[in-house]
Design an enzyme around this catalytic site. Structure first.
Site, PDB file in Angstrom:
ATOM      1  N   GLU A   1      -4.570  -5.220  39.399  1.00 12.13           N
ATOM      2  CA  GLU A   1      -4.040  -3.874  39.080  1.00 12.13           C
ATOM      3  C   GLU A   1      -5.084  -3.056  38.334  1.00 12.13           C
ATOM      4  OE1 GLU A   1      -1.249  -2.680  40.395  1.00 12.13           O
ATOM      5  OE2 GLU A   1      -1.160  -4.659  41.307  1.00 12.13           O
TER       6      GLU A   1
ATOM      7  N   TRP B   1      -7.204  -1.640  40.904  1.00 14.34           N
ATOM      8  CA  TRP B   1      -6.593  -0.440  41.515  1.00 14.34           C
ATOM      9  C   TRP B   1      -6.871   0.785  40.647  1.00 14.34           C
ATOM     10  CZ3 TRP B   1      -4.826   1.007  46.054  1.00 14.34           C
ATOM     11  CH2 TRP B   1      -4.363   0.048  46.962  1.00 14.34           C
TER      12      TRP B   1
ATOM     13  N   TRP C   1       5.846  20.311  55.286  1.00 15.34           N
ATOM     14  CA  TRP C   1       6.756  19.806  54.263  1.00 15.34           C
ATOM     15  C   TRP C   1       7.939  20.766  54.110  1.00 15.34           C
ATOM     16  CZ3 TRP C   1       5.665  15.000  53.187  1.00 15.34           C
ATOM     17  CH2 TRP C   1       4.351  14.559  53.160  1.00 15.34           C
TER      18      TRP C   1
ATOM     19  N   ASN D   1       6.292   0.580  38.060  1.00 11.12           N
ATOM     20  CA  ASN D   1       5.494   0.861  39.268  1.00 11.12           C
ATOM     21  C   ASN D   1       6.312   0.775  40.560  1.00 11.12           C
ATOM     22  OD1 ASN D   1       2.919   1.320  40.700  1.00 11.12           O
ATOM     23  ND2 ASN D   1       3.307  -0.759  41.450  1.00 11.12           N
TER      24      ASN D   1
ATOM     25  N   TRP E   1       4.166  16.038  48.555  1.00 12.40           N
ATOM     26  CA  TRP E   1       3.828  15.068  47.500  1.00 12.40           C
ATOM     27  C   TRP E   1       3.293  15.761  46.255  1.00 12.40           C
ATOM     28  CZ3 TRP E   1      -1.416  15.063  46.242  1.00 12.40           C
ATOM     29  CH2 TRP E   1      -2.275  15.658  47.172  1.00 12.40           C
TER      30      TRP E   1
ATOM     31  N   TRP F   1       0.624   8.962  44.544  1.00 17.86           N
ATOM     32  CA  TRP F   1       1.378   9.915  45.371  1.00 17.86           C
ATOM     33  C   TRP F   1       0.820  10.000  46.777  1.00 17.86           C
ATOM     34  CZ3 TRP F   1       6.036  11.880  45.209  1.00 17.86           C
ATOM     35  CH2 TRP F   1       6.730  11.784  44.007  1.00 17.86           C
TER      36      TRP F   1
HETATM   37  C1  LIG Z   1       3.555   7.684  42.628  1.00 15.37           C
HETATM   38  C2  LIG Z   1       2.816   6.948  41.546  1.00 15.37           C
HETATM   39  C3  LIG Z   1       2.354   7.636  40.427  1.00 15.37           C
HETATM   40  C4  LIG Z   1       1.645   6.963  39.406  1.00 15.37           C
HETATM   41  N1  LIG Z   1       1.203   7.671  38.319  1.00 15.37           N
HETATM   42  C5  LIG Z   1       0.487   7.031  37.355  1.00 15.37           C
HETATM   43  C6  LIG Z   1      -0.025   7.735  36.234  1.00 15.37           C
HETATM   44  O1  LIG Z   1       0.117   8.965  36.119  1.00 15.37           O
HETATM   45  N2  LIG Z   1      -0.687   7.033  35.274  1.00 15.37           N
HETATM   46  C7  LIG Z   1      -0.891   5.677  35.380  1.00 15.37           C
HETATM   47  O2  LIG Z   1      -1.497   5.086  34.475  1.00 15.37           O
HETATM   48  N3  LIG Z   1      -0.437   4.998  36.435  1.00 15.37           N
HETATM   49  C8  LIG Z   1       0.249   5.616  37.425  1.00 15.37           C
HETATM   50  N4  LIG Z   1       0.719   4.904  38.497  1.00 15.37           N
HETATM   51  C9  LIG Z   1       0.361   3.470  38.626  1.00 15.37           C
HETATM   52  C10 LIG Z   1       1.360   2.481  38.016  1.00 15.37           C
HETATM   53  O3  LIG Z   1       2.665   2.789  38.423  1.00 15.37           O
HETATM   54  C11 LIG Z   1       1.319   2.445  36.485  1.00 15.37           C
HETATM   55  O4  LIG Z   1      -0.013   2.327  36.053  1.00 15.37           O
HETATM   56  C12 LIG Z   1       2.104   1.245  35.960  1.00 15.37           C
HETATM   57  O5  LIG Z   1       3.444   1.345  36.363  1.00 15.37           O
HETATM   58  C13 LIG Z   1       2.015   1.197  34.459  1.00 15.37           C
HETATM   59  O6  LIG Z   1       2.778   0.149  33.970  1.00 15.37           O
HETATM   60  P1  LIG Z   1       2.120  -1.075  33.208  1.00 15.37           P
HETATM   61  O7  LIG Z   1       1.197  -0.559  32.145  1.00 15.37           O
HETATM   62  O8  LIG Z   1       3.218  -1.962  32.782  1.00 15.37           O
HETATM   63  O9  LIG Z   1       1.261  -1.713  34.364  1.00 15.37           O
HETATM   64  P2  LIG Z   1       0.750  -3.197  34.634  1.00 15.37           P
HETATM   65  O10 LIG Z   1       1.440  -3.655  35.850  1.00 15.37           O
HETATM   66  O11 LIG Z   1       0.826  -4.045  33.438  1.00 15.37           O
HETATM   67  O12 LIG Z   1      -0.777  -2.953  35.035  1.00 15.37           O
HETATM   68  C14 LIG Z   1      -1.829  -2.888  34.051  1.00 15.37           C
HETATM   69  C15 LIG Z   1      -2.557  -1.576  34.136  1.00 15.37           C
HETATM   70  O13 LIG Z   1      -3.188  -1.437  35.405  1.00 15.37           O
HETATM   71  C16 LIG Z   1      -3.175  -0.077  35.823  1.00 15.37           C
HETATM   72  N5  LIG Z   1      -2.389   0.014  37.054  1.00 15.37           N
HETATM   73  C17 LIG Z   1      -1.338  -0.752  37.412  1.00 15.37           C
HETATM   74  N6  LIG Z   1      -0.915  -0.409  38.644  1.00 15.37           N
HETATM   75  C18 LIG Z   1      -1.695   0.598  39.060  1.00 15.37           C
HETATM   76  C19 LIG Z   1      -1.756   1.375  40.238  1.00 15.37           C
HETATM   77  N7  LIG Z   1      -0.925   1.170  41.269  1.00 15.37           N
HETATM   78  N8  LIG Z   1      -2.662   2.354  40.315  1.00 15.37           N
HETATM   79  C20 LIG Z   1      -3.530   2.570  39.306  1.00 15.37           C
HETATM   80  N9  LIG Z   1      -3.532   1.862  38.164  1.00 15.37           N
HETATM   81  C21 LIG Z   1      -2.626   0.888  38.042  1.00 15.37           C
HETATM   82  C22 LIG Z   1      -2.508   0.712  34.711  1.00 15.37           C
HETATM   83  O14 LIG Z   1      -3.508   1.222  33.869  1.00 15.37           O
HETATM   84  C23 LIG Z   1      -1.672  -0.350  34.021  1.00 15.37           C
HETATM   85  O15 LIG Z   1      -1.389  -0.050  32.676  1.00 15.37           O
HETATM   86  C24 LIG Z   1       1.416   5.566  39.530  1.00 15.37           C
HETATM   87  C25 LIG Z   1       1.901   4.881  40.657  1.00 15.37           C
HETATM   88  C26 LIG Z   1       2.595   5.558  41.654  1.00 15.37           C
HETATM   89  C27 LIG Z   1       3.110   4.794  42.835  1.00 15.37           C
END
Ligand SMILES: Cc1cc2nc3c(=O)[nH]c(=O)nc-3n(C[C@H](O)[C@H](O)[C@H](O)COP(=O)(O)OP(=O)(O)OC[C@H]3O[C@@H](n4cnc5c(N)ncnc54)[C@H](O)[C@@H]3O)c2cc1C
Length: 470
Positions: free
Chosen positions: A270, A273, A302, A337, A355, A378
């Site tokens: 993650e 990502w 859209w 997420n 989006w 998005w």
């Molecule tokens: C439509 C959409 C919008 C999103 N908007 C944001 C946003 O504005 N800011 C944001 O930080 N994340 C965003 N995310 C990614 C992700 O949903 C969040 O980072 C995650 O839910 C944060 O929870 P966590 O800290 O418990 O993540 P964990 O699952 O513990 O992951 C650890 C860290 O990895 C990074 N991470 C995890 N998943 C992703 C991912 N898919 N993409 C990029 N980084 C990721 C984050 O920094 C996160 O804190 C988005 C995802 C989607 C599908």
């Protein structure tokens, strides 16, 4: 030598390359942060994130004063005013060099270029937000990575070969100072549910690694399971660095998991990502300008249905997991997420709404709002992104709900009006509510998913037909 460290989205003293380099032996160091409320408004920053920023700045100010580094908070309404403001500060203090960590948005990069052109002193910029510096991974073809899997492979190879660099906080440069007050215009929404500051972030990281890292891969998709780290608000403001995350993983497991299947690898994935989306934003600046990655998807038609959009925003679509997720976002400023993917798919593929409207709405509500990840997420969901889900793979909001909130526990937490609905009906409650004379309690589904899905696929097929037409 007088050095000025300019803090931006790197609100920490440990593992901060710009601060570390600025604090070389013999340098007299001072620090500044420039609040830009007008710019933040233009970027759609959520009130809750502004509040969290203010609280983290206060914590940073206190860390800096303990290190004997004087800290000043300045205000420039928009980025345009920043070069002149910094120029004045540099002249007043007789500063010899300015230090900062890179920010990747297009406006931030323009601001930084203007600062470099205005100041007559060296401006030194470092990579402080990624393990692997932006733009430093490129395939042999000379092109840039557009797809996650090869990018991740290259990222892993680099980290296997070179490891990661973790910098200590600088040594105290004198006696502790009185803490500089941090007062920013009040955010309308309190972020108190999240502890502020580096120390709090590190405690949360350590607890996550100790208690949940090993099972992360199995539990991360269940919104009610508390399986993820919830560290995103800290990573978004740079209160925590990704190197620190890797170090905590390594400390917990005794090694860094860099291969699929190893315990803890899914969490590292993650973080990759996160870096992939940042890499895309640097390499393709149009992503900062509301442009789709796939240029041809600009022609998608859209819907402008404002009523549907409002129902989605308020959590009144009649699809319980979508509604529970949106109400959770509206109330707490954070969303799991799996739910972000479900509600983004619902807005774009079931309601056929652009989006970019969802992206803006998320930004206006999220405590972890962050351009690269938000835009990437998005565009992935909408099918317009570099590495998007195939356009014909449309999330079914009911089966997603059955799979990831089987008992309806998350739904019931956020939709109290469904408290009495049995588990067997919780994912599609309309019929049950009608039979029990409670139809008024909760709206019927705003669209028929099967029909909406066909329409979404047709929208994309149209696009293909156009491209293929001679
Ligand atoms: C439509 C959409 C919008 C999103 N908007 C944001 C946003 O504005 N800011 C944001 O930080 N994340 C965003 N995310 C990614 C992700 O949903 C969040 O980072 C995650 O839910 C944060 O929870 P966590 O800290 O418990 O993540 P964990 O699952 O513990 O992951 C650890 C860290 O990895 C990074 N991470 C995890 N998943 C992703 C991912 N898919 N993409 C990029 N980084 C990721 C984050 O920094 C996160 O804190 C988005 C995802 C989607 C599908």
């Amino acid at each position: 030598m007088r050095h000025l460290i300019w803090f931006r989205t790197d609100l920490r003293v440990a593992d901060n390359p710009a601060l570390f380099e600025a604090a070389i032996e013999g340098a007299e160091l001072s620090a500044v942060f420039i609040a830009s409320p007008g710019q933040w408004r233009q970027h759609g920053m959520a009130d809750i994130q502004r509040d969290f920023l203010a609280r983290n700045l206060a914590a940073l100010s206190s860390e800096l004063s303990a290190l004997g580094i004087p800290f000043t908070l300045l205000e420039a309404d928009t980025f345009v005013e920043v070069p002149e403001l910094l120029g004045r500060l540099v002249a007043e203090r007789g500063i010899d060099a300015l230090y900062a960590n890179q920010e990747i948005g297009v406006n931030e990069r323009r601001r930084d270029r203007a600062v470099q052109q205005t100041l007559s002193i060296p401006v030194r910029v470092y990579n402080g937000d990624c393990v692997v510096a932006h733009g430093s991974l490129a395939p042999r073809s000379g092109d840039m990575y557009k797809v996650f899997t090869p990018y991740a492979k290259a990222w892993l190879a680099r980290v296997r070969a070179e490891g990661y660099r973790l910098l200590p906080a600088p040594r105290a440069q004198g006696q502790a100072l009185a803490v500089a007050p941090v007062s920013l215009p009040d955010g309308q929404v309190s972020s108190e549910a999240w502890l502020a500051g580096e120390r709090a972030a590190h405690r949360q990281l350590a607890v996550f690694c100790h208690e949940r890292l090993r099972e992360y891969g199995e539990r991360r998709d269940y919104p009610d399971a508390e399986g993820t780290s919830r560290l995103s608000p800290y990573l978004a403001l740079g209160v925590l660095s990704p190197n620190q995350c890797l170090a905590a993983v390594e400390a917990e497991l005794g090694c860094l998991p860099l291969s699929r299947g190893e315990p803890g690898f899914s969490w590292v994935n993650e973080l990759i990502w996160r870096e992939f989306y940042r890499h895309l934003l640097v390499v393709y600046p149009r992503l900062s300008m509301h442009q789709p990655f796939k240029a041809e998807t600009r022609a998608l038609k859209w819907s402008n249905n404002q009523l549907s959009f409002d129902l989605w925003c308020r959590g009144r679509t009649g699809y319980p997991l979508v509604d529970a997720a949106m109400r959770c976002l509206n109330e707490t400023g954070w969303m799991h997420n799996r739910l972000r993917m479900i509600v983004a798919s619902f807005l774009t593929k079931d309601l056929h709404i652009d989006w970019r409207r969802g992206e803006d709405y998320f930004m206006s509500r999220l405590i972890d709002g962050e351009l690269a990840a938000n835009n990437g997420g998005w565009q992935w969901a909408a099918g317009t992104g570099a590495d998007a889900a195939p356009y014909f793979r449309v999330f079914n909001p009911t089966t997603q709900s059955e799979r990831f909130d089987a008992e309806g526990r998350f739904i019931k937490r956020w939709l109290p009006e469904l408290a009495e609905v049995p588990v067997s009906a919780i994912h599609a409650p309309h019929e049950w509510l009608t039979r029990h004379g409670m139809a008024q309690a909760y709206p019927p589904p705003v669209v028929d998913h099967a029909r909406a899905r066909r329409h979404a696929i047709a929208m994309f097929d149209d696009l293909k037909d156009r491209q293929e037409a001679p």
